[in-house]
Motif scaffolding. Structure first.
Motif, PDB file in Angstrom:
ATOM      1  N   PRO A   1       0.816  -1.228   0.000  1.00  0.00           N
ATOM      2  CA  PRO A   1       0.000   0.000   0.000  1.00  0.00           C
ATOM      3  C   PRO A   1       0.847   1.275   0.000  1.00  0.00           C
ATOM      4  O   PRO A   1       0.369   2.338  -0.374  1.00  0.00           O
ATOM      5  N   ASN A   2       2.111   1.153   0.400  1.00  0.00           N
ATOM      6  CA  ASN A   2       3.001   2.320   0.385  1.00  0.00           C
ATOM      7  C   ASN A   2       3.603   2.578  -0.986  1.00  0.00           C
ATOM      8  O   ASN A   2       4.157   3.631  -1.228  1.00  0.00           O
ATOM      9  N   LEU A   3       3.532   1.589  -1.834  1.00  0.00           N
ATOM     10  CA  LEU A   3       4.333   1.635  -3.053  1.00  0.00           C
ATOM     11  C   LEU A   3       3.620   0.901  -4.176  1.00  0.00           C
ATOM     12  O   LEU A   3       3.788  -0.307  -4.337  1.00  0.00           O
ATOM     13  N   LEU A   4       2.768   1.609  -4.909  1.00  0.00           N
ATOM     14  CA  LEU A   4       2.024   0.937  -5.965  1.00  0.00           C
ATOM     15  C   LEU A   4       2.866   0.915  -7.242  1.00  0.00           C
ATOM     16  O   LEU A   4       2.846   1.864  -8.016  1.00  0.00           O
ATOM     17  N   VAL A   5       3.629  -0.161  -7.429  1.00  0.00           N
ATOM     18  CA  VAL A   5       4.508  -0.246  -8.602  1.00  0.00           C
ATOM     19  C   VAL A   5       3.658  -0.260  -9.876  1.00  0.00           C
ATOM     20  O   VAL A   5       3.895   0.496 -10.809  1.00  0.00           O
ATOM     21  N   ILE A   6       2.679  -1.141  -9.885  1.00  0.00           N
ATOM     22  CA  ILE A   6       1.701  -1.137 -10.980  1.00  0.00           C
ATOM     23  C   ILE A   6       0.355  -0.834 -10.324  1.00  0.00           C
ATOM     24  O   ILE A   6      -0.025  -1.531  -9.379  1.00  0.00           O
ATOM     25  N   PRO A   7      -0.369   0.183 -10.778  1.00  0.00           N
ATOM     26  CA  PRO A   7      -1.653   0.474 -10.134  1.00  0.00           C
ATOM     27  C   PRO A   7      -2.574  -0.753 -10.194  1.00  0.00           C
ATOM     28  O   PRO A   7      -2.699  -1.373 -11.264  1.00  0.00           O
TER      29      PRO A   7
ATOM     30  N   SER B   1      -2.716  -5.640   5.874  1.00  0.00           N
ATOM     31  CA  SER B   1      -3.440  -4.758   6.795  1.00  0.00           C
ATOM     32  C   SER B   1      -2.513  -4.236   7.886  1.00  0.00           C
ATOM     33  O   SER B   1      -2.733  -3.167   8.446  1.00  0.00           O
ATOM     34  N   TYR B   2      -1.488  -4.991   8.180  1.00  0.00           N
ATOM     35  CA  TYR B   2      -0.552  -4.581   9.222  1.00  0.00           C
ATOM     36  C   TYR B   2       0.185  -3.305   8.794  1.00  0.00           C
ATOM     37  O   TYR B   2       0.332  -2.368   9.569  1.00  0.00           O
ATOM     38  N   ILE B   3       0.600  -3.279   7.521  1.00  0.00           N
ATOM     39  CA  ILE B   3       1.310  -2.098   7.009  1.00  0.00           C
ATOM     40  C   ILE B   3       0.358  -0.896   6.999  1.00  0.00           C
ATOM     41  O   ILE B   3       0.723   0.213   7.372  1.00  0.00           O
ATOM     42  N   ILE B   4      -0.882  -1.140   6.620  1.00  0.00           N
ATOM     43  CA  ILE B   4      -1.864  -0.043   6.585  1.00  0.00           C
ATOM     44  C   ILE B   4      -2.087   0.500   7.995  1.00  0.00           C
ATOM     45  O   ILE B   4      -2.073   1.692   8.243  1.00  0.00           O
ATOM     46  N   ARG B   5      -2.208  -0.408   8.926  1.00  0.00           N
ATOM     47  CA  ARG B   5      -2.534   0.032  10.279  1.00  0.00           C
ATOM     48  C   ARG B   5      -1.368   0.777  10.946  1.00  0.00           C
ATOM     49  O   ARG B   5      -1.579   1.662  11.769  1.00  0.00           O
ATOM     50  N   ARG B   6      -0.163   0.417  10.597  1.00  0.00           N
ATOM     51  CA  ARG B   6       0.996   1.068  11.219  1.00  0.00           C
ATOM     52  C   ARG B   6       1.248   2.479  10.704  1.00  0.00           C
ATOM     53  O   ARG B   6       1.940   3.252  11.340  1.00  0.00           O
TER      54      ARG B   6
ATOM     55  N   THR C   1      -1.350   7.760   8.099  1.00  0.00           N
ATOM     56  CA  THR C   1      -2.034   8.279   6.902  1.00  0.00           C
ATOM     57  C   THR C   1      -2.870   7.193   6.240  1.00  0.00           C
ATOM     58  O   THR C   1      -4.048   7.404   5.923  1.00  0.00           O
ATOM     59  N   LEU C   2      -2.238   6.036   6.030  1.00  0.00           N
ATOM     60  CA  LEU C   2      -2.967   4.951   5.353  1.00  0.00           C
ATOM     61  C   LEU C   2      -4.145   4.489   6.202  1.00  0.00           C
ATOM     62  O   LEU C   2      -5.245   4.254   5.691  1.00  0.00           O
ATOM     63  N   LYS C   3      -3.890   4.373   7.490  1.00  0.00           N
ATOM     64  CA  LYS C   3      -4.932   3.887   8.407  1.00  0.00           C
ATOM     65  C   LYS C   3      -6.154   4.806   8.369  1.00  0.00           C
ATOM     66  O   LYS C   3      -7.292   4.355   8.222  1.00  0.00           O
TER      67      LYS C   3
ATOM     68  N   GLU D   1       2.714  -5.574  17.234  1.00  0.00           N
ATOM     69  CA  GLU D   1       2.129  -4.953  18.424  1.00  0.00           C
ATOM     70  C   GLU D   1       0.604  -5.066  18.528  1.00  0.00           C
ATOM     71  O   GLU D   1       0.004  -4.424  19.365  1.00  0.00           O
ATOM     72  N   TYR D   2      -0.021  -5.848  17.653  1.00  0.00           N
ATOM     73  CA  TYR D   2      -1.481  -5.981  17.720  1.00  0.00           C
ATOM     74  C   TYR D   2      -1.881  -7.400  18.076  1.00  0.00           C
ATOM     75  O   TYR D   2      -1.162  -8.344  17.768  1.00  0.00           O
ATOM     76  N   THR D   3      -3.040  -7.516  18.695  1.00  0.00           N
ATOM     77  CA  THR D   3      -3.525  -8.872  18.989  1.00  0.00           C
ATOM     78  C   THR D   3      -4.272  -9.393  17.755  1.00  0.00           C
ATOM     79  O   THR D   3      -4.630  -8.630  16.854  1.00  0.00           O
ATOM     80  N   ASN D   4      -4.513 -10.685  17.771  1.00  0.00           N
ATOM     81  CA  ASN D   4      -5.252 -11.339  16.696  1.00  0.00           C
ATOM     82  C   ASN D   4      -6.624 -10.677  16.488  1.00  0.00           C
ATOM     83  O   ASN D   4      -6.984 -10.298  15.384  1.00  0.00           O
ATOM     84  N   GLN D   5      -7.341 -10.528  17.597  1.00  0.00           N
ATOM     85  CA  GLN D   5      -8.699  -9.979  17.465  1.00  0.00           C
ATOM     86  C   GLN D   5      -8.672  -8.551  16.919  1.00  0.00           C
ATOM     87  O   GLN D   5      -9.511  -8.165  16.098  1.00  0.00           O
TER      88      GLN D   5
END
Ligand code: GUN
Length: 636
Positions: free
Chosen positions: A33-39, A55-60, A63-65, A99-103
């Motif tokens: 999600p940080n780097l759209l090489v091909i849209p 989702s982990y990258i988005i949540r961290r 801006t993305l989150k 740093e996040y739980t499963n739930q």
């Protein structure tokens, strides 16, 4: 998951997500999600139906989150098709704990509108100890079960268990029965990185055959085109691929059978989006980012081209031939192929009774094709059963490629009731001469002793003429004390092969009438008491039963042999000739062979109809969507 077409364990299937249907087998390109090489939008042009992101990258990233929570994942990625999200498990494997739980992470994926959410499973590495791997399996299962019910997105529950087949089996069973409706095979990236396809074959087989086949199976990280066909052959439905970008960054190009370095190629292949537009030296001189984009496009095209060929092969029912061809592309693939052959008994169970395509015989390893297993076992059993007073060679001394010619000839001489045919370096009962694949095969053999003696539907049938003459004379010779009605013997043996030993006797009593085609002289219909019991199909030499024949088989075989048992709701329709749907099946004989005729009965074992099973016995109880038995004759 609905099955559209199958070839053994491989299948063309379809399932529905919140953002539309996905047809498998397919590849989900990995999108950072940080780097759209091909849209992502552009990926559809290559054949991508769905993508996967993390989702982990988005949540961290704040801006993305924020954007994902506000506008949704699909807006963030600018993609309106299905999006699968991974959980951060892989990051925890690479960088340590997350740093996040499963739930929390599942809740986050649901709130941003992911179509397939993934639990925070425990990545079991190939070098984990047994105890570590076992803990990963149990904790992953606990984590899938702690997720609250949700009617929106699908839930992915990875199958772990490292390299231990019993743990993979246990994980596959647990996840198959859990609330997860999508099953990735996890913990295999290190094996893929080392091209350890052999171990991967073991893992896929133990996971695939022990899990709920009604759920899509994904191979986490398995996105290199060279192994796709083998993985699909073993029943993998989905892949994710980061390799298209990873290889591009390293200046490497993917091809269906491997990869090449941009600095070493003469030109791009005709199917590449770069062909005719750039020369390799032009691309080499470009800025790194621009070069990565171009090579990523080439790599995506390679992946989806290979996938198209695989789907065509499933449709044509020649996927085994394809992986056999591919096995010669690289020694690692050859090793993987040989390992697949080691699993042939497990794979054989899922083979259809016959295929659209002929069997290809090259040399003795061709006899290890799982689609021959049933014929081979039956033939050995036939020798055993017909063993009379004369000493004969025990079946277990028989090996593929080692015909017992001498011994068998001695057997013919001592007991003409055993009529065997030498076929593709194996011996099979003469009565099966017209069944698939005995008649429907092509062979590489051009030995002088052999010649074309028959040619039906342009399919060559090679046998040793002197042997056939000898056998035919023997069985029709009225002076021969052991002479018998070969036609009756033939239909009974085919029925025994098709429905189990003893079925031939039950279906075709002594005074059955055998009607032959006037033009071809081949057996067509069998009548008993003036009614048709079965028709021998020209296509594959097996029987299609009528309800009259079905009832004879039912009354002679023990419940639930050859049966698919349906509930009352379904029975009233099936008795009128409507197909049987998976969701109405209460019980089914585990030994049912896909594509074979089955008896549709109600709970009191009353025959309702006879039809063709679309899948094998075990699968009949796994699927929930679609037609399980195509009814061709019904009681009323
Ligand atoms: N990506 C690659 N392997 C894995 C795995 O085992 N689990 C998850 N969740 N993602 C992966």
């Amino acid at each position: 998951m609905e099955i559209i077409h199958r070839d053994g364990l491989a299948r063309i299937g379809r399932f529905t997500t919140l953002h539309g249907k996905v047809e498998t087998p397919t590849i989900l390109p990995v999108v950072n999600p940080n780097l759209l090489v091909i849209p992502p939008k552009e990926m559809k042009k290559f054949g991508a139906q769905a993508i996967i992101t993390n989702s982990y990258i988005i949540r961290r990233s704040s801006t993305l989150k924020e954007k994902a929570l506000k506008d949704g994942l699909h807006s963030l990625m600018d993609f309106d098709g299905p999006i699968m999200t991974d959980s951060g498990t892989f990051q925890s494997y690479v960088y340590g704990d997350v740093e996040y739980t499963n739930q929390e992470i599942v809740e986050f994926q649901r709130s941003i509108g992911s179509d397939i959410t993934t639990i925070l499973d425990i990545f079991s590495k190939p070098d984990d100890t047994y105890d570590q791997a076992r803990n990963a399996v149990m904790e992953t299962y606990r984590r899938v079960e702690e997720i609250p019910d949700y009617s929106g997105s699908m839930l992915a529950g990875p199958i772990q268990g490292s390299v231990y087949p019993d743990l993979r089996k246990q994980s596959a069973e647990l996840m198959g029965g859990s609330r997860a409706d999508y099953l990735p095979i996890g913990g295999v990236v290190p094996l893929l990185e080392n091209y350890n396809y052999e171990t991967l074959v073991d893992i896929i087989v133990s996971a695939r055959i022990n899990t709920n086949l009604g759920k899509p199976i994904h191979l986490f990280g398995g996105g290199h085109p060279m192994f796709l066909a083998m993985a699909v052959y073993l029943g993998v439905d989905l892949f994710d691929s980061a390799s298209y970008v990873k290889y591009a960054r390293d200046g490497r190009l993917l091809y269906p059978e491997g990869s090449r370095d941009i600095t070493k190629i003469r030109d791009f292949p005709y199917w590449s989006p770069l062909f005719g537009k750039y020369s390799p030296s032009e691309v080499k001189r470009l800025e790194k980012d621009e070069k990565t984009v171009l090579l990523s496009r080439h790599n995506l095209a390679a992946l989806f081209m290979e996938l198209e060929e695989i789907k065509e092969r499933i449709h044509e029912e020649t996927l085994f031939n394809y992986i056999q061809e591919k096995s010669r592309a690289h020694p690692y693939l050859y090793r993987a192929f040989m390992r697949i052959l080691d699993h042939r008994e497990n794979i054989a169970y899922f083979q259809d009774i016959s295929k659209k395509s002929p069997f290809f015989y090259y040399e003795s390893t061709s006899l290890l094709d799982p689609s021959l297993s049933r014929l081979m076992k039956f033939s050995i059993g036939y020798i055993e059963r017909n063993r009379r007073d004369t000493a004969i060679v025990p079946a277990d001394s028989w090996r593929p490629g080692v015909p017992l010619k001498k011994e068998i000839l001695a057997l013919y001489e001592s007991n003409p009731l055993n009529v065997m045919l030498e076929w593709c370096d194996m011996l099979i009962p003469m009565e099966l001469e017209e069944t698939y694949p005995v008649e429907q095969h092509l062979t590489s053999s051009h030995s002088d002793e052999k010649t074309f003696i028959e040619n039906y539907n342009s399919i060559a049938f090679l046998v040793k003429p002197h042997l056939v003459r000898y056998l035919k004379d023997m069985v029709v010779d009225p002076e021969n004390k052991a002479a018998r009605n070969f036609d009756l013997e033939k239909i009974r043996t085919v029925a025994d092969f098709q429905f189990g030993i003893g079925s031939g006797l039950a279906l075709f009593p002594e005074d059955s009438t055998i009607i032959k085609s006037r033009s071809t002289g081949r057996i067509r219909n069998i009548l008993y008491n003036g009614k048709i019991t079965g028709t021998m199909r020209t296509m594959d030499g097996f029987f299609t039963l009528t309800t009259y024949g079905g009832e004879m088989l039912r009354s002679a075989t023990l419940y639930p042999g050859n049966r698919v048992v349906v509930g009352r709701d379904s029975a009233e329709y099936n008795i009128k000739g409507f197909n049987v749907f998976f969701k109405f099946i209460l019980e089914a004989d585990e030994n049912i062979v896909a594509g074979n005729d089955v008896l549709v009965v109600d709970q009191d074992d009353r025959l309702l109809a006879v039809g063709k099973a679309t899948v094998s016995g075990k699968e009949l109880l796994s699927y929930k969507e679609g037609v399980a038995v195509k009814v061709h004759h019904a009681i009323s």
